[in-house]
Scaffold this motif. Structure first.
Motif, mmCIF file in Angstrom:
data_model
loop_
_atom_site.group_PDB
_atom_site.id
_atom_site.type_symbol
_atom_site.label_atom_id
_atom_site.label_comp_id
_atom_site.label_asym_id
_atom_site.label_seq_id
_atom_site.Cartn_x
_atom_site.Cartn_y
_atom_site.Cartn_z
ATOM 1 N N ARG A 162 0.850 -1.186 0.000
ATOM 2 C CA ARG A 162 0.000 0.000 0.000
ATOM 3 C C ARG A 162 0.886 1.235 0.000
ATOM 4 N NH1 ARG A 162 -2.059 1.782 5.942
ATOM 5 N NH2 ARG A 162 -2.327 3.652 4.701
ATOM 6 N N LEU A 163 0.289 2.378 -0.303
ATOM 7 C CA LEU A 163 0.972 3.656 -0.197
ATOM 8 C C LEU A 163 0.491 4.347 1.066
ATOM 9 C CD1 LEU A 163 0.923 5.038 -3.868
ATOM 10 C CD2 LEU A 163 2.840 4.020 -2.636
ATOM 11 N N ALA A 164 1.435 4.729 1.924
ATOM 12 C CA ALA A 164 1.077 5.347 3.208
ATOM 13 C C ALA A 164 1.699 6.732 3.308
ATOM 14 C CB ALA A 164 1.557 4.473 4.367
ATOM 15 N N GLN A 165 1.013 7.641 3.967
ATOM 16 C CA GLN A 165 1.563 8.953 4.280
ATOM 17 C C GLN A 165 2.433 8.840 5.530
ATOM 18 O OE1 GLN A 165 1.235 11.567 2.214
ATOM 19 N NE2 GLN A 165 0.111 10.091 0.924
ATOM 20 N N PRO A 166 3.386 9.771 5.720
ATOM 21 C CA PRO A 166 4.264 9.684 6.898
ATOM 22 C C PRO A 166 3.501 9.535 8.213
ATOM 23 C CG PRO A 166 5.106 11.320 5.378
ATOM 24 C CD PRO A 166 3.794 10.867 4.822
ATOM 25 N N ALA A 167 2.386 10.217 8.350
ATOM 26 C CA ALA A 167 1.629 10.156 9.607
ATOM 27 C C ALA A 167 0.987 8.792 9.833
ATOM 28 C CB ALA A 167 0.559 11.243 9.614
ATOM 29 N N GLU A 168 0.899 7.954 8.771
ATOM 30 C CA GLU A 168 0.247 6.643 8.882
ATOM 31 C C GLU A 168 1.225 5.513 9.174
ATOM 32 O OE1 GLU A 168 -3.412 7.219 5.731
ATOM 33 O OE2 GLU A 168 -1.423 6.744 4.933
ATOM 34 N N LEU A 169 2.519 5.817 9.228
ATOM 35 C CA LEU A 169 3.520 4.770 9.430
ATOM 36 C C LEU A 169 3.497 4.266 10.872
ATOM 37 C CD1 LEU A 169 6.515 6.375 7.510
ATOM 38 C CD2 LEU A 169 4.860 4.708 6.652
ATOM 39 N N TYR A 170 3.790 2.980 11.041
ATOM 40 C CA TYR A 170 3.928 2.420 12.383
ATOM 41 C C TYR A 170 4.976 1.307 12.352
ATOM 42 C CZ TYR A 170 0.601 -1.017 10.466
ATOM 43 O OH TYR A 170 -0.035 -1.938 9.687
ATOM 44 N N CYS A 171 5.485 0.948 13.527
ATOM 45 C CA CYS A 171 6.548 -0.040 13.637
ATOM 46 C C CYS A 171 6.101 -1.390 13.074
ATOM 47 C CB CYS A 171 6.988 -0.208 15.094
ATOM 48 S SG CYS A 171 7.763 1.247 15.795
ATOM 49 N N GLY A 172 7.025 -2.054 12.368
ATOM 50 C CA GLY A 172 6.725 -3.358 11.791
ATOM 51 C C GLY A 172 6.421 -3.307 10.316
ATOM 52 N N MET A 173 6.073 -2.122 9.786
ATOM 53 C CA MET A 173 5.899 -2.002 8.343
ATOM 54 C C MET A 173 7.233 -2.266 7.643
ATOM 55 S SD MET A 173 3.468 1.327 7.696
ATOM 56 C CE MET A 173 1.690 1.228 7.788
ATOM 57 N N VAL A 174 7.164 -2.729 6.385
ATOM 58 C CA VAL A 174 8.372 -3.006 5.598
ATOM 59 C C VAL A 174 8.324 -2.157 4.341
ATOM 60 C CG1 VAL A 174 9.682 -4.774 4.344
ATOM 61 C CG2 VAL A 174 8.488 -5.368 6.459
ATOM 62 N N LEU A 175 9.433 -1.475 4.027
ATOM 63 C CA LEU A 175 9.476 -0.681 2.800
ATOM 64 C C LEU A 175 9.430 -1.606 1.590
ATOM 65 C CD1 LEU A 175 12.076 2.183 3.414
ATOM 66 C CD2 LEU A 175 9.601 2.335 3.355
ATOM 67 N N VAL A 222 12.817 -2.660 7.718
ATOM 68 C CA VAL A 222 11.685 -2.805 8.648
ATOM 69 C C VAL A 222 11.614 -1.550 9.507
ATOM 70 C CG1 VAL A 222 10.687 -4.197 10.494
ATOM 71 C CG2 VAL A 222 11.994 -5.305 8.663
ATOM 72 N N LEU A 223 10.486 -0.868 9.489
ATOM 73 C CA LEU A 223 10.380 0.418 10.177
ATOM 74 C C LEU A 223 10.304 0.227 11.685
ATOM 75 C CD1 LEU A 223 7.879 2.391 7.897
ATOM 76 C CD2 LEU A 223 10.375 2.231 7.760
ATOM 77 N N ASP A 224 11.111 1.042 12.394
ATOM 78 C CA ASP A 224 11.030 1.107 13.843
ATOM 79 C C ASP A 224 10.852 2.576 14.230
ATOM 80 O OD1 ASP A 224 13.519 2.247 13.408
ATOM 81 O OD2 ASP A 224 14.656 0.540 14.209
ATOM 82 N N ASP A 225 10.861 2.867 15.525
ATOM 83 C CA ASP A 225 10.626 4.246 15.972
ATOM 84 C C ASP A 225 11.652 5.208 15.395
ATOM 85 O OD1 ASP A 225 8.378 3.604 17.464
ATOM 86 O OD2 ASP A 225 9.532 3.167 19.284
ATOM 87 N N GLN A 226 12.917 4.784 15.367
ATOM 88 C CA GLN A 226 13.982 5.655 14.875
ATOM 89 C C GLN A 226 13.807 5.953 13.386
ATOM 90 O OE1 GLN A 226 17.889 4.112 15.620
ATOM 91 N NE2 GLN A 226 18.938 5.872 14.775
ATOM 92 N N ALA A 227 13.491 4.925 12.583
ATOM 93 C CA ALA A 227 13.311 5.129 11.151
ATOM 94 C C ALA A 227 12.107 6.021 10.862
ATOM 95 C CB ALA A 227 13.151 3.778 10.454
ATOM 96 N N ILE A 228 11.020 5.816 11.612
ATOM 97 C CA ILE A 228 9.818 6.621 11.396
ATOM 98 C C ILE A 228 10.087 8.083 11.764
ATOM 99 C CG2 ILE A 228 7.450 7.003 12.187
ATOM 100 C CD1 ILE A 228 7.227 3.928 12.501
ATOM 101 N N ALA A 229 10.817 8.303 12.860
ATOM 102 C CA ALA A 229 11.160 9.684 13.240
ATOM 103 C C ALA A 229 12.010 10.341 12.158
ATOM 104 C CB ALA A 229 11.906 9.676 14.586
ATOM 105 N N ALA A 230 12.944 9.582 11.581
ATOM 106 C CA ALA A 230 13.786 10.126 10.515
ATOM 107 C C ALA A 230 12.943 10.479 9.282
ATOM 108 C CB ALA A 230 14.872 9.111 10.144
ATOM 109 N N ILE A 231 11.979 9.620 8.933
ATOM 110 C CA ILE A 231 11.117 9.893 7.778
ATOM 111 C C ILE A 231 10.312 11.174 8.005
ATOM 112 C CG2 ILE A 231 9.097 9.062 6.518
ATOM 113 C CD1 ILE A 231 10.199 6.213 6.878
ATOM 114 N N HIS A 232 9.785 11.361 9.207
ATOM 115 C CA HIS A 232 9.052 12.601 9.511
ATOM 116 C C HIS A 232 9.968 13.813 9.371
ATOM 117 C CE1 HIS A 232 5.804 10.379 12.088
ATOM 118 N NE2 HIS A 232 5.659 10.197 10.782
#
Length: 433
Positions: free
Chosen positions: A374-387, A405-415
């Motif tokens: 799926r295509l997700a916006q940055p605000a919709e990301l959560y831990c465990g998603m895979v690019l 694999v997205l974790d808290d650190q990766a999601i913060a960097a994407i934001h």
């Protein structure tokens, strides 16, 4: 930690200096300005507590690179930043090699990027100074311990605990400096790939393959770090190669054109030779187009005379350049294409390691079974998603690789990246059903 720290701005245009002063007027550091390199050098002799220097490249009388090179001798601990246009790539490399540049920024600059860069530079200078201060404390306390040993046991125990704490702080700060070094190498590699869009992510793929093989071969840690840098920068010499040659296959070049192209490995070594810690990686870069049978370049080395790291990069480079992308059988096809060259162009003994690593790297995402794209916006990301695809900024910089694999650190960097350079489309991810 928060002592007064000055930054020096050098530009021959007074209006630019005024604009920079206005931008920085609310920051917690002092601002000094100079309208030429020579005036700035005189100012540095009078004000040695300058921690950060920002210089324009194109100035009459003395270029930014020439000024930074001389400034390095006056204030060697100051971080140096070059302001340069997109066309000044040679000046950028010279600033890194000769002037010891910490970063470079393009003109015209983005105010927020400039502010963030200067704040990070000031923070790093303060950390370094604090690091030096803590080192002096540790050395002084070690001397005190030697003098007080046997007389003040309780005091010794107290000071030992303090030393351990300070040493841990030092290790943390040194780890941060090392991480900054790795990030700088990665950023330079990404910048090089922007010159040839058809090779986007090539250096990172070569690095991933090389590091996978190094792990499978259980190479020493020091050798892996050297290999990692060389893999990321193996094509740095192509900066001096004309674009027309880069768009063609080496097999189609002849005469003077072929000679010019073949020099990119030597240029690559020379580009980083001025940096002592990178000379080992430079040697691997020089020889990554040698052939196992002696038919390669630039030195026609043969067999084990070719450094192992160069032999690994050579295979990884061939695989990523020839991979039939967008084909489900890509890994199988490129490994079949590789086999006729084993023993002549490439080291046959390395093939078993690459067989496994190539299938893992170019295969389906890890733990992708039971997940949907799926295509997700940055605000919709959560831990465990895979690019599901490599993630690039809107301006073309690689941020995260496919299968991450997205974790808290990766999601913060994407934001954070999204705030600096908003994504134009959703982020391709895999999510549980």
């Amino acid at each position: 930690m928060n002592e007064t720290l000055n930054i020096l701005l050098v530009d021959d245009e007074p209006n630019i200096l005024m604009a920079l002063r206005r931008l920085l007027m609310d920051e917690d550091f002092g601002v000094l300005t100079a309208e030429s390199g020579r005036v700035a050098l005189d100012l540095l002799r009078e004000t040695p507590d300058v921690g950060v220097i920002v210089s324009d490249q194109r100035m009459p009388g003395m270029t930014g690179v020439e000024f930074l090179e001389q400034a390095r001798g006056l204030v060697p601990d100051a971080l140096r930043i070059l302001l340069t246009g997109y066309a000044d790539m040679e000046a950028t490399i010279a600033a890194i090699n000769r002037g010891g540049a910490y970063r470079y920024l393009t003109k015209p600059w983005d105010d927020q990027v400039l502010l963030m860069t200067l704040r990070e530079a000031v923070t790093q200078v303060r950390l370094r100074r604090e690091n030096d201060r803590l080192t002096q404390i540790v050395n002084r306390q070690n001397e005190e311990l030697r003098q007080w040993n046997g007389r003040l046991k309780s005091r010794v125990l107290e000071q030992t605990a303090e030393i351990r704490k300070k040493n841990e702080e030092l290790r943390t700060k040194n780890s941060r400096l090392k991480a900054n070094y790795r990030d700088t190498i990665g950023a330079l590699s990404g910048l090089l790939e922007m010159r040839a869009p058809h090779m986007r992510n090539h250096a990172r793929n070569v690095c991933a393959l090389a590091m996978g093989v190094a792990a499978a071969m259980d190479l020493p840690e020091e050798g892996r770090e050297e290999l990692q840098v060389a893999a990321l920068l193996h094509d740095i010499g192509e900066i001096g190669t004309p674009d027309a040659l880069l768009r063609r296959r080496a097999e189609d070049l002849h005469g003077e054109e072929l000679f010019t192209y073949l020099q990119h490995t030597v240029r690559g070594q020379m580009a980083i030779d001025a940096i002592t810690d990178l000379r080992g990686a430079g040697l691997l870069i020089r020889h990554h187009h040698e052939h196992f049978d002696g038919g390669g370049y630039p030195d026609a080395l043969q067999g084990s005379a070719i450094p192992l790291g160069s032999r690994i990069i050579a295979l990884a480079d061939f695989i990523d350049r020839n991979l039939p992308r967008h084909d489900e059988r890509a890994a199988d096809l490129v490994l079949i294409q590789l086999q006729p060259h084993l023993g002549s162009r490439f080291d046959t003994s390395l093939y078993p390691y690459f067989d496994t690593v190539v299938r893992e790297h170019y295969g389906p995402p890890v733990n992708a079974q039971g997940m949907v794209p799926r295509l997700a916006q940055p605000a919709e990301l959560y831990c465990g998603m895979v690019l599901n695809e490599d993630l690039f900024s809107s301006t073309g910089l690689l941020l995260l690789s496919r299968n991450a694999v997205l974790d808290d650190q990766a999601i913060a960097a994407i934001h954070r990246y999204h705030e600096l350079d908003p994504f134009r489309r959703g982020i391709a991810v895999l999510t549980p059903r």
